[in-house]
Design a protein around this motif. Sequence first.
Motif, short mmCIF file in Angstrom:
data_model
loop_
_atom_site.label_atom_id
_atom_site.label_comp_id
_atom_site.label_asym_id
_atom_site.label_seq_id
_atom_site.Cartn_x
_atom_site.Cartn_y
_atom_site.Cartn_z
N ASP A 205 0.84 -1.19 0.00
CA ASP A 205 0.00 0.00 0.00
C ASP A 205 0.88 1.24 0.00
O ASP A 205 0.64 2.19 -0.74
CB ASP A 205 -0.88 0.02 1.26
CG ASP A 205 -1.77 -1.21 1.31
OD1 ASP A 205 -2.33 -1.56 0.27
OD2 ASP A 205 -1.87 -1.83 2.39
N ARG A 206 1.89 1.20 0.86
CA ARG A 206 2.80 2.34 0.94
C ARG A 206 4.24 1.84 1.00
O ARG A 206 4.47 0.67 1.33
CB ARG A 206 2.52 3.16 2.21
CG ARG A 206 1.22 3.96 2.13
CD ARG A 206 1.09 4.93 3.28
NE ARG A 206 1.13 4.26 4.56
CZ ARG A 206 2.04 4.52 5.50
NH1 ARG A 206 2.99 5.41 5.27
NH2 ARG A 206 2.01 3.87 6.65
N GLY A 207 5.15 2.72 0.68
CA GLY A 207 6.55 2.31 0.73
C GLY A 207 7.44 3.42 1.26
O GLY A 207 7.08 4.59 1.26
N TYR A 208 8.59 3.00 1.78
CA TYR A 208 9.63 3.93 2.18
C TYR A 208 10.90 3.54 1.45
O TYR A 208 11.14 2.35 1.21
CB TYR A 208 9.89 3.85 3.69
CG TYR A 208 8.76 4.39 4.54
CD1 TYR A 208 8.75 5.73 4.95
CD2 TYR A 208 7.72 3.57 4.95
CE1 TYR A 208 7.74 6.22 5.74
CE2 TYR A 208 6.70 4.05 5.73
CZ TYR A 208 6.71 5.38 6.12
OH TYR A 208 5.70 5.88 6.90
N VAL A 209 11.72 4.53 1.12
CA VAL A 209 12.99 4.23 0.47
C VAL A 209 14.11 4.64 1.42
O VAL A 209 14.13 5.78 1.91
CB VAL A 209 13.14 4.99 -0.86
CG1 VAL A 209 14.50 4.67 -1.50
CG2 VAL A 209 12.01 4.64 -1.80
N MET A 210 14.98 3.72 1.71
CA MET A 210 16.06 4.01 2.65
C MET A 210 17.39 4.10 1.92
O MET A 210 17.72 3.25 1.10
CB MET A 210 16.12 2.92 3.71
CG MET A 210 17.12 3.21 4.82
SD MET A 210 16.99 1.96 6.12
CE MET A 210 16.29 2.93 7.43
N VAL A 211 18.15 5.15 2.23
CA VAL A 211 19.49 5.32 1.67
C VAL A 211 20.44 5.67 2.81
O VAL A 211 20.17 6.61 3.58
CB VAL A 211 19.51 6.45 0.61
CG1 VAL A 211 20.92 6.62 0.06
CG2 VAL A 211 18.53 6.15 -0.50
N ASN A 212 21.49 4.94 2.92
CA ASN A 212 22.50 5.21 3.97
C ASN A 212 21.91 5.42 5.36
O ASN A 212 22.29 6.36 6.06
CB ASN A 212 23.35 6.42 3.60
CG ASN A 212 24.29 6.09 2.47
OD1 ASN A 212 24.67 4.93 2.30
ND2 ASN A 212 24.65 7.08 1.69
N GLY A 213 21.01 4.61 5.74
CA GLY A 213 20.48 4.68 7.10
C GLY A 213 19.44 5.78 7.32
O GLY A 213 19.05 6.04 8.45
N GLN A 214 19.04 6.46 6.22
CA GLN A 214 18.02 7.50 6.38
C GLN A 214 16.86 7.22 5.44
O GLN A 214 17.03 6.64 4.37
CB GLN A 214 18.61 8.87 6.02
CG GLN A 214 19.50 9.41 7.11
CD GLN A 214 20.23 10.64 6.65
OE1 GLN A 214 20.90 10.62 5.61
NE2 GLN A 214 20.11 11.72 7.41
N ILE A 215 15.67 7.67 5.85
CA ILE A 215 14.53 7.55 4.95
C ILE A 215 14.62 8.67 3.93
O ILE A 215 14.67 9.85 4.27
CB ILE A 215 13.20 7.65 5.74
CG1 ILE A 215 13.09 6.54 6.78
CG2 ILE A 215 12.02 7.63 4.79
CD1 ILE A 215 12.88 5.16 6.23
N ARG A 216 14.64 8.29 2.64
CA ARG A 216 14.84 9.28 1.60
C ARG A 216 13.50 9.71 1.01
O ARG A 216 13.24 10.89 0.78
CB ARG A 216 15.74 8.68 0.53
CG ARG A 216 16.07 9.56 -0.63
CD ARG A 216 17.03 10.67 -0.21
NE ARG A 216 17.76 11.13 -1.38
CZ ARG A 216 18.93 10.61 -1.76
NH1 ARG A 216 19.50 9.65 -1.05
NH2 ARG A 216 19.53 11.05 -2.84
#
Lengths: 238, 431
Positions: A205-216
């Motif tokens: 339904d929803r997504g998060y994108v993580m880059v280098n330990g942070q939510i981008r």
Amino acid sequence: MSDKILEIKNLNTFYGPIQALRDVSLDVEQGEIVTLIGANGAGKSTLLMSIFGNPRAASGEILYKGTNLVNIPTHKIAKLGVAQVPEGRRVFSGMTVEENLLMGATPIGMSHADEDIKRIYEFFPRLLERRNQRAVTMSGGEQQMLAIGRALMGRPELLLLDEPSLGLAPIIVKQIFTKLKDIAAEGTTVFLVEQNANHALKLADRGYVMVNGQIRLTGTGDELLANDEVREAYLGGH
Amino acid sequence: MNIKHSFLDAFVAAILATIVFGPIMGIVLDGYSFNLDVPRVAIIVGIIFVGRFVFQLTISTQGGRDFFQQFEKGRAGSIEVTDPGIKTVLAKAIPFIMLAAAILPFFIGKYWITILILAYIYILLGLGLNIVVGLAGLLDLGFVAFYAIGAYGLALGSEYLGIGFWIALPMSAILAASFGAILGFPVLRMHGDYLAIVTLGFGEIIRLVLNNWSAFTHGPNGASAPPATLFNLEFKRTAAEGYTPFHEFFNIDYNSTHRYIFIYLLVLIAVAFALRLKHRLVKMPIGRAWEALRENEIACRSLGMNHVTIKLSAFMMGAAIAGVAGVFFAAKDGFVNPASFSFIESALILAIVVLGGLGSTVGVVIAALLVILIPEVMREFSEYRYLVFGLLMVIMMIIRPRGLITIKRDRKFSTKGEGAVVETKQGEGAA
């Protein structure tokens, strides 16, 4: 309180001197399928492990149904109704399929075990065929089914999955993801960590994108699928 | 047949053998000088050369390869799963075996009785260590410490607290279990090699304390331990003040063998009890938890199992059994001494567990009997008996790398019946 089942606020986690998670905040609502995607080493697995207190969060809050999990011992977290399907499946390889499932009932005790095992066998008929077989003798896809089945034996309200598609053939990944949809439809909230962004975002339904330990980035699955940055980085863009 | 290759290979082996055995066997000290004993080395090197040559020739033929291949099969994941409800031949035979074991001491001499007592004590030790190493997967090289604590529990307990055999039995078990917990706490985060080193150290600490704390333990002089009594009847020619000797009570002639027969029967009961315990434990949640911990600690913790209690319980349960074994050991000899609890004992117990097959109960029983009885049977080889013994162990591990008896699993559901119904539904979840 809203009906957020999991709410992570400003979470920081370290491995020794190395900071693995930086101010991570995200939330998962009851009944949703939420996915967290990111490259290798972005901190996705660390986040899932942090929810289970291993490694412990250095600062921030992990609220599960309003309870802060940060200082609760690992073995008690499972008893609250959170189940984890660990990365690489981690089935008990020398034990039979049935024993693996029985182990999954640990958080809630054995009183419903027989009934729940039947339910899991209906859900994954393949496991019923293999019930007396040792877990290590099964294919990767079957082991993944077993790992998911084992987690479901604890009747979780929130199911955490760490890369269920790891090392599986595309057709099997598709089957597993279909099953995840069914699990969510039956009322279990699913929080899925994946590198396989395409499949995960289509399901979620929803997504998060993580880059280098942070939510981008964050957004609905379709939004993220359409996002240029995501396409570029994770979908082999055009 | 590749004779040239085999010859070269055997030649290399012979050179290696010369390097290894040359200095050890070829140089014989004679006062301050030494003599060279070439023939001795030549014989050894010759045997190795011929043996290697024959071995190479054998495996270069198809038949030979097949012969050795059959041992390889046992190596990788071949644990059988047996159907439940099927009583194995062994299960049927157990009452008879126990009965035979119980009447055996009346037909053999004192010498063999004491050896069998020792063998049974090692069965107990093997079963205890089997819980720690075989089930919970915690490599413990200092297991002898708990054995020592049990033995000294009886000896020192009777000296300072005036307790007898029967009180010492549960007390030593509890004492050993507490020490198991003490060892368990610092090693909770350790695995494999590191754990092995720490437990090795623990075993040595206990031995050194017993050896050096002379004021309390009498150091290397050892301490005497009271023998076992039957409802206050002593197995002596003349009993202490206020006690009756066994032979007077039953009006039979005094025979020093009675005492050993009595201990023999007690140990036999203890072994039967320990076997039963192990049999039950593996089917209980705690037994499954031990195995799960061995298989995968992370998965265990994610399933809400407390790895602290699981590990500690494994250590404590194993230690308690070793403690009981120690009491029997002390009661058998009537004397304990730190020299009985050196590292080699730990190694021997571990050898029993590995030879028998990790986690296998029957295997441990057979291996304990072999390990104790073979050196006795081979007395005529005198000083070479441990060499032969070592060779047997090496051969054994080549032939049956998973141990004498590979563990089998049985589960509550049959593969027939319910499972067969699924055949029709196949395909749905095919992977």
